[in-house]
Motif scaffolding. Sequence first.
Motif, PDB file in Angstrom:
ATOM      1  N   VAL A  63      34.286  10.915  46.457  1.00 22.78           N
ATOM      2  CA  VAL A  63      34.705  11.520  46.860  1.00 22.78           C
ATOM      3  C   VAL A  63      34.883  13.213  46.516  1.00 22.78           C
ATOM      4  O   VAL A  63      35.119  12.934  45.561  1.00 22.78           O
ATOM      5  CB  VAL A  63      36.299  10.682  47.155  1.00 22.78           C
ATOM      6  N   SER A  64      34.908  13.435  47.398  1.00 19.96           N
ATOM      7  CA  SER A  64      34.842  14.565  47.368  1.00 19.96           C
ATOM      8  C   SER A  64      35.585  15.781  47.950  1.00 19.96           C
ATOM      9  O   SER A  64      36.450  15.266  48.999  1.00 19.96           O
ATOM     10  CB  SER A  64      32.979  15.614  47.921  1.00 19.96           C
ATOM     11  N   ALA A  65      36.461  16.656  47.942  1.00 18.68           N
ATOM     12  CA  ALA A  65      37.136  17.647  49.144  1.00 18.68           C
ATOM     13  C   ALA A  65      37.042  19.082  49.698  1.00 18.68           C
ATOM     14  O   ALA A  65      36.512  19.235  48.607  1.00 18.68           O
ATOM     15  CB  ALA A  65      38.737  17.590  48.244  1.00 18.68           C
ATOM     16  N   LEU A  66      37.954  19.216  50.801  1.00 25.94           N
ATOM     17  CA  LEU A  66      37.925  20.278  50.771  1.00 25.94           C
ATOM     18  C   LEU A  66      38.950  21.621  50.840  1.00 25.94           C
ATOM     19  O   LEU A  66      39.865  20.353  50.910  1.00 25.94           O
ATOM     20  CB  LEU A  66      37.522  20.950  52.279  1.00 25.94           C
ATOM     21  N   LEU A  67      39.228  22.276  50.407  1.00 27.35           N
ATOM     22  CA  LEU A  67      40.640  22.729  49.314  1.00 27.35           C
ATOM     23  C   LEU A  67      40.980  23.359  49.737  1.00 27.35           C
ATOM     24  O   LEU A  67      40.202  24.522  49.639  1.00 27.35           O
ATOM     25  CB  LEU A  67      40.768  22.621  47.560  1.00 27.35           C
ATOM     26  N   VAL A  68      42.319  24.271  50.445  1.00 29.98           N
ATOM     27  CA  VAL A  68      42.562  25.509  50.537  1.00 29.98           C
ATOM     28  C   VAL A  68      43.596  25.765  49.971  1.00 29.98           C
ATOM     29  O   VAL A  68      44.925  25.190  48.946  1.00 29.98           O
ATOM     30  CB  VAL A  68      42.934  25.504  52.523  1.00 29.98           C
ATOM     31  N   LEU A  69      42.814  27.319  49.500  1.00 25.86           N
ATOM     32  CA  LEU A  69      43.959  27.751  48.156  1.00 25.86           C
ATOM     33  C   LEU A  69      45.433  28.299  48.958  1.00 25.86           C
ATOM     34  O   LEU A  69      45.676  28.542  50.039  1.00 25.86           O
ATOM     35  CB  LEU A  69      43.594  29.413  47.445  1.00 25.86           C
ATOM     36  N   SER A  70      46.450  28.224  47.818  1.00 21.98           N
ATOM     37  CA  SER A  70      47.249  28.562  47.931  1.00 21.98           C
ATOM     38  C   SER A  70      47.806  30.052  47.722  1.00 21.98           C
ATOM     39  O   SER A  70      47.191  30.524  46.747  1.00 21.98           O
ATOM     40  CB  SER A  70      48.927  28.041  47.100  1.00 21.98           C
ATOM     41  N   ARG A  71      48.300  30.556  49.085  1.00 23.47           N
ATOM     42  CA  ARG A  71      48.211  32.558  49.552  1.00 23.47           C
ATOM     43  C   ARG A  71      48.939  32.970  48.225  1.00 23.47           C
ATOM     44  O   ARG A  71      48.440  33.922  47.248  1.00 23.47           O
ATOM     45  CB  ARG A  71      48.832  32.963  50.223  1.00 23.47           C
ATOM     46  N   PRO A  72      50.238  31.645  47.634  1.00 21.85           N
ATOM     47  CA  PRO A  72      50.804  33.466  47.034  1.00 21.85           C
ATOM     48  C   PRO A  72      50.114  32.789  45.272  1.00 21.85           C
ATOM     49  O   PRO A  72      50.110  33.746  44.696  1.00 21.85           O
ATOM     50  CB  PRO A  72      52.492  31.885  46.442  1.00 21.85           C
ATOM     51  N   GLU A  73      50.211  31.966  44.533  1.00 21.92           N
ATOM     52  CA  GLU A  73      49.129  31.986  43.471  1.00 21.92           C
ATOM     53  C   GLU A  73      47.583  32.835  43.623  1.00 21.92           C
ATOM     54  O   GLU A  73      46.863  33.274  43.025  1.00 21.92           O
ATOM     55  CB  GLU A  73      48.975  29.708  43.586  1.00 21.92           C
ATOM     56  N   LEU A  74      47.440  32.358  44.825  1.00 19.30           N
ATOM     57  CA  LEU A  74      45.897  33.161  45.217  1.00 19.30           C
ATOM     58  C   LEU A  74      46.158  34.748  44.796  1.00 19.30           C
ATOM     59  O   LEU A  74      45.680  35.336  44.282  1.00 19.30           O
ATOM     60  CB  LEU A  74      44.829  32.862  46.419  1.00 19.30           C
ATOM     61  N   GLU A  75      47.240  35.001  45.668  1.00 17.71           N
ATOM     62  CA  GLU A  75      47.658  36.816  45.201  1.00 17.71           C
ATOM     63  C   GLU A  75      47.946  36.893  44.124  1.00 17.71           C
ATOM     64  O   GLU A  75      47.652  38.130  43.064  1.00 17.71           O
ATOM     65  CB  GLU A  75      49.006  36.986  46.246  1.00 17.71           C
ATOM     66  N   SER A  76      48.807  35.898  43.629  1.00 11.98           N
ATOM     67  CA  SER A  76      49.292  35.963  41.380  1.00 11.98           C
ATOM     68  C   SER A  76      48.122  36.148  40.992  1.00 11.98           C
ATOM     69  O   SER A  76      48.423  36.679  39.848  1.00 11.98           O
ATOM     70  CB  SER A  76      50.352  35.065  41.325  1.00 11.98           C
ATOM     71  N   TRP A  77      46.805  34.915  40.861  1.00  6.66           N
ATOM     72  CA  TRP A  77      46.121  35.268  39.973  1.00  6.66           C
ATOM     73  C   TRP A  77      44.738  35.942  40.186  1.00  6.66           C
ATOM     74  O   TRP A  77      44.591  36.822  38.888  1.00  6.66           O
ATOM     75  CB  TRP A  77      45.088  33.650  40.821  1.00  6.66           C
ATOM     76  N   ALA A  78      44.917  37.067  41.711  1.00  2.00           N
ATOM     77  CA  ALA A  78      44.331  38.569  41.727  1.00  2.00           C
ATOM     78  C   ALA A  78      44.812  39.061  41.514  1.00  2.00           C
ATOM     79  O   ALA A  78      43.822  40.189  40.633  1.00  2.00           O
ATOM     80  CB  ALA A  78      44.121  38.470  43.576  1.00  2.00           C
ATOM     81  N   ARG A  79      45.889  39.684  40.645  1.00  2.00           N
ATOM     82  CA  ARG A  79      46.347  40.654  40.382  1.00  2.00           C
ATOM     83  C   ARG A  79      46.336  40.742  39.092  1.00  2.00           C
ATOM     84  O   ARG A  79      46.178  41.443  38.340  1.00  2.00           O
ATOM     85  CB  ARG A  79      48.082  40.548  40.567  1.00  2.00           C
ATOM     86  N   ARG A  80      46.098  39.100  38.557  1.00  2.00           N
ATOM     87  CA  ARG A  80      45.561  39.452  36.860  1.00  2.00           C
ATOM     88  C   ARG A  80      44.518  38.986  36.464  1.00  2.00           C
ATOM     89  O   ARG A  80      43.953  39.537  35.459  1.00  2.00           O
ATOM     90  CB  ARG A  80      46.114  37.690  36.238  1.00  2.00           C
ATOM     91  N   HIS A  81      43.743  38.924  37.441  1.00  2.00           N
ATOM     92  CA  HIS A  81      42.551  39.139  36.810  1.00  2.00           C
ATOM     93  C   HIS A  81      41.646  40.567  37.873  1.00  2.00           C
ATOM     94  O   HIS A  81      40.363  40.180  37.997  1.00  2.00           O
ATOM     95  CB  HIS A  81      41.373  38.594  38.083  1.00  2.00           C
ATOM     96  N   ALA A  82      42.375  40.719  38.100  1.00  3.62           N
ATOM     97  CA  ALA A  82      41.395  42.777  39.163  1.00  3.62           C
ATOM     98  C   ALA A  82      40.312  42.252  40.556  1.00  3.62           C
ATOM     99  O   ALA A  82      39.476  42.639  40.240  1.00  3.62           O
ATOM    100  CB  ALA A  82      41.076  43.237  37.752  1.00  3.62           C
ATOM    101  N   ALA A  83      41.178  40.688  41.042  1.00  2.47           N
ATOM    102  CA  ALA A  83      40.291  41.013  41.919  1.00  2.47           C
ATOM    103  C   ALA A  83      41.041  40.514  43.397  1.00  2.47           C
ATOM    104  O   ALA A  83      42.296  40.993  43.273  1.00  2.47           O
ATOM    105  CB  ALA A  83      40.109  39.077  41.909  1.00  2.47           C
TER     106      ALA A  83
END
Length: 600
Positions: free
Chosen positions: A505-525
């Motif tokens: 089994v594989s999967a397509l995963l759509v990221l949570s926008r709030p978590e993505l934004e939080s991660w991006a701030r921490r990693h300068a992305a």
Amino acid sequence: MMSDTAVTLFLERVRADGHRPALRLLAAGGAPRDETLTWRAWAERARAFAAALVANGHRPGEHVAILAGNGLEWPVADLGVLMAGGVSVGIYPTSAPGQVRQVLEDCGAAFVVVDTAAQLAKVRAVRHDLSGLRTVVATEADGGMDVIAWAEWMAHGEAALGGVPEIGHTLAQRTNDASPDDTAILIYTSGSTGEPKGAMLSHRTILASAASIRDTLGLHAGDRSLSFLPFCHSAERIFGLYTRILVGMEAGLVPDHTRVWKAAEAFRPTLFGGLPRFYEKAADVLRAERLTAAGDERDRWERTLTLGTERSRLRRAGQPVPPGLEDAWRTAGATLNDRARALFGGEVRLATSGGATLPLDVAEMLDALGITILGGYGLTEHLCAVFNRPARYAFDNAGPPMPGTELGIAEDGEVLLRRGALTFSGYHGRPRETADAFTDDGGWLRTGDLGRVDAHGALRISGRRKELIALSNGKKIAPLPIESALAQDPWIHQAMLYGEGRRFVSALLVLSRPELESWARRHAADPDDPSVVHDPRLYASIQAAVDRINAGLSNPERVRRFALLHLPFEGDDLTPTLKLRRAVIAERHRDRLEALYQEP
């Protein structure tokens, strides 16, 4: 006389409450202006619509389609069609021209009502393929000779009632001649697994379903609800329109569903019924407020949620809530509970969710703040199947059977529903598909869903029989519960499993926008850069989330590889009821899915 058709039910409501408001079109919900119809005014308009149908050659049993949003025209036309002895057919406003043609052709509609220039354009684009379509009525007519303006149509009906006695006699005769077992409406299934089919619902089914809903939820004439889900969907048509008629509830019509929160503020419903996405948005607002709270306000949030979670646990277990806990929760959370209720208008006493699984974290958070969301399970062919109750509810099951429903489980785990008054009559023009919808003896409706009944009599759905993923090793995987578990992780917004004929089994995963934004701030992305989903550091975080879900799965069920998507599943990726169109999504992302099965 007891009501035996939807028309006689409606006319009894008009006689009892003619002066009371029945429908309120809301400017706050996107309408040009506020407008209110009493029960009597609704009946007068519906009768004028019916008279226009008869005057234009409508015959008993002919189909009339409605392609419109949640304005006044929909309920007026719907009851008008039934008064004329016709069959009312709804078409999703989001339908493409080809889908409009498909429904109109399948049902053989002789008349169609549209409410905007865009909807009229859809009908015009396919009208040359529809030899049976005689008349198009448009509320935004452009003067073209091929359509009749709504105002002109209604004036024609009123004139016919006033000047042609035979028209009134014909309407009365058709109402008297209608049988409870006559088909009243066609509701087209969303077609997630194939071509949409028109489910025939009789007057008997409509009345029995409305009564089951009233008794399950304890509804009364003092209740008010918003109408923002499409009328052509079974939930809004039965849980909404006809149940409101039975109970005598007032409805606030919301033409633009994105304005539902403004509409709730203006209308102040006591009953709020929606899809999970609406509750997710409400929870997102409250989570954001919690995150920005500081000092005493932050402490108030934490104490309220702690007390509210314990209160919720006891209530769901059917145990009494100690008075001290109840008082402490109400004292600590008074302002926060009011804030949560304000999102739904401030007076909501009942909230229901259907169409898909409500994420557990959303249900628990809102319940801890005093907004209990009751989930259930049903389908177009038998809408009133099971439902949680206000006095006893759970978030991990769909609830016990509703009045009039008997559950069964087949040997292979398929959920069965005893055929009865709540069950549809069959698919229009499709005898083979109708026969296939029932067991060989015809006594049970086959739902296509897998599940079991727990010790308390509640139904637990485990997957979709027709959506089972058959791996190359013969193992069959039910994707829905795994996708639901993945989507409850803070990192993941949506998930779709894949693997038919594959070794894992594989999967397509759509990221949570709030978590993505939080991660991006921490990693300068840059969270808006689509390529961010290929960042190995981000991938590692998502792998940890997938590992957490995999830990609770059997070996064949575990997601071995996945691809991250930047944009959510939307538009053509979803059915009108927000279910995944798996084949469409798989084709759109075929290259990424194929890459998951290539050796490194």
